[in-house]
Design a protein around this motif. Structure first.
Motif, short mmCIF file in Angstrom:
data_model
loop_
_atom_site.label_atom_id
_atom_site.label_comp_id
_atom_site.label_asym_id
_atom_site.label_seq_id
_atom_site.Cartn_x
_atom_site.Cartn_y
_atom_site.Cartn_z
N ASN A 25 21.57 56.93 30.69
CA ASN A 25 21.57 55.55 30.25
C ASN A 25 22.78 55.22 29.36
O ASN A 25 23.38 54.15 29.48
CB ASN A 25 20.28 55.23 29.49
CG ASN A 25 19.12 55.02 30.43
OD1 ASN A 25 19.30 54.87 31.63
ND2 ASN A 25 17.91 55.02 29.90
N GLY A 79 20.30 56.61 40.49
CA GLY A 79 19.63 56.01 39.35
C GLY A 79 18.95 57.02 38.47
O GLY A 79 18.99 56.92 37.23
N ILE A 80 18.31 58.01 39.06
CA ILE A 80 17.63 59.05 38.28
C ILE A 80 18.64 59.97 37.60
O ILE A 80 18.40 60.46 36.49
CB ILE A 80 16.68 59.85 39.19
CG1 ILE A 80 15.51 58.95 39.64
CG2 ILE A 80 16.15 61.08 38.48
CD1 ILE A 80 14.55 59.62 40.59
N SER A 81 19.79 60.19 38.24
CA SER A 81 20.76 61.15 37.72
C SER A 81 21.71 60.55 36.68
O SER A 81 22.38 61.31 35.97
CB SER A 81 21.59 61.73 38.88
OG SER A 81 20.77 62.29 39.88
N THR A 116 17.46 51.06 35.03
CA THR A 116 18.00 51.76 36.21
C THR A 116 17.15 52.96 36.58
O THR A 116 16.79 53.15 37.76
CB THR A 116 19.45 52.19 35.93
OG1 THR A 116 20.25 51.04 35.68
CG2 THR A 116 20.02 52.93 37.13
N TYR A 117 16.85 53.81 35.63
CA TYR A 117 16.03 54.99 35.92
C TYR A 117 14.65 54.57 36.42
O TYR A 117 14.11 55.15 37.37
CB TYR A 117 15.89 55.85 34.67
CG TYR A 117 14.95 57.02 34.83
CD1 TYR A 117 15.40 58.21 35.40
CD2 TYR A 117 13.62 56.93 34.44
CE1 TYR A 117 14.52 59.29 35.57
CE2 TYR A 117 12.75 57.99 34.60
CZ TYR A 117 13.20 59.17 35.16
OH TYR A 117 12.36 60.22 35.33
#
Length: 344
Positions: A146, A141-143, A220-221
């Motif tokens: 968007n 999610g972090i990687s 998501t992030y």
């Protein structure tokens, strides 16, 4: 310090911050390349016509006069008039705010509903498959950018399977809520008059259908960030003495986890939530562009391209004010969640 004094103090500080935002944005207008008159005037406009346009817009005034008049207008709720549209900037800016707020709040709700349970499960089942799965989800999610995620969701769920629409926002949440309010109070209906629940449900379903993909993309992030924060906070709280004391008293494990440990973990989570919600309001530009969502970010980009400075200034002021309000609200919630945290 009492809550009232705290709010007064933070309000005064917030006014100074907003004034700083206004000043910085005004300076950016002055030093930024590109003349608004050039974008407004026809290509074959004569110098006299350009001078007349500049005079009508007040751009021929000294900078201190323009700054003073702009501040005086803001105090009265006047952000000026759009160079391109000829309409009040406040009307255009605040007309786009609901769409951005809806997207930011929806993405935050998606993130909170998913991330906190995942973080708790990862912390209580440390070094087990559930923990590894939550950690992997957070990393992905972090990687994941968007814009790429939004495009992939459109290609797979909208184009391939036709489950969701690709873009736009035909109705807002206020439209769904208005179905109930309108039927209840319009036309002198009696107190026992039936409500048009069917119209409300249909409008709400349409709104959820269109906002599902943008909210998932934007959240998501945020989901990954809160999951990691919840996991680390729960691990820290579960190792403290008050948790051992609660277990020694015979309290159920569920009560120990959620009533005691999770409540103390929520303090840093709420801090991040407030800051990220402000970031989502001002930073949803890419998501709004991918899904053609008619929000504040899209309006800001459109205005920058044509040097429509009243709209640019109004948008940035609204974004800056939202940060101030959210930060104040987050600080005020501290004492409620943890009485040991004062209003200092």
């Amino acid at each position: 310090m009492s809550l009232g004094r705290f709010l007064v103090k933070r309000t005064l500080q917030g006014v100074l911050v907003v004034w700083g935002v206004i000043t910085v944005v005004f300076v950016l207008r002055v030093i930024s390349p590109g003349d608004p008159v050039t974008f407004i005037a026809p290509l074959d406009a004569s110098p006299e016509l350009k001078r007349r346009i500049a005079s009508d817009l007040g751009l021929d005034q000294p900078l201190y006069v323009q700054y003073g008049e702009y501040l005086a207008g803001l105090v009265q709720g006047d952000m000026g008039y759009s160079y391109r549209r000829g309409l009040p900037a406040s009307e255009i800016v605040f007309g786009r705010v609901p769409a951005t707020v809806e997207l930011a709040v929806a993405s935050s709700l998606v993130a909170m509903v998913l991330s906190i349970p995942l973080g708790v499960v990862a912390a209580t089942r440390r070094h087990e498959p559930a923990d590894y799965g939550a950690t992997l989800f957070s990393l992905l999610g972090i990687s994941t950018p968007n814009f790429w995620l939004g495009i992939m969701l459109i290609l797979v769920l909208s184009v391939q399977f036709d489950l969701f629409p690709t873009s736009t926002r035909p109705v807002g949440f206020a439209d769904a809520f208005g179905q109930l309010v309108w039927v209840r109070f319009e036309g002198g209906l009696s107190v026992g008059a039936p409500l048009d629940v069917g119209a409300f449900v249909e409008t709400l379903r349409t709104w959820l259908w269109y906002i599902a993909l943008p909210a998932t993309t934007l959240g998501t992030y945020f989901t990954a960030l809160i999951t990691r924060l919840t996991r680390s906070g729960m691990l820290d709280e579960l190792g403290k003495e008050y948790v051992d004391a609660a277990r020694a008293k015979g309290l159920p494990e569920t009560l120990v986890r959620y009533r005691h440990a999770l409540r103390n973990t929520l303090i840093p989570i709420i801090t991040v939530l407030g800051l990220q919600l402000g970031t989502l309001i001002g930073g949803a530009v890419i998501t709004e562009a991918v899904f053609a969502w008619p929000g504040l970010g899209t309006l800001l980009i459109e205005s920058i391209n044509v040097r429509d400075w009243p709209i640019i200034q109004g948008s940035l002021i609204v974004i800056g004010t939202s940060f101030v309000v959210l930060n104040t609200a987050v600080d005020a919630l501290y004492a409620y969640l943890n009485p040991q945290v004062g209003y200092e």
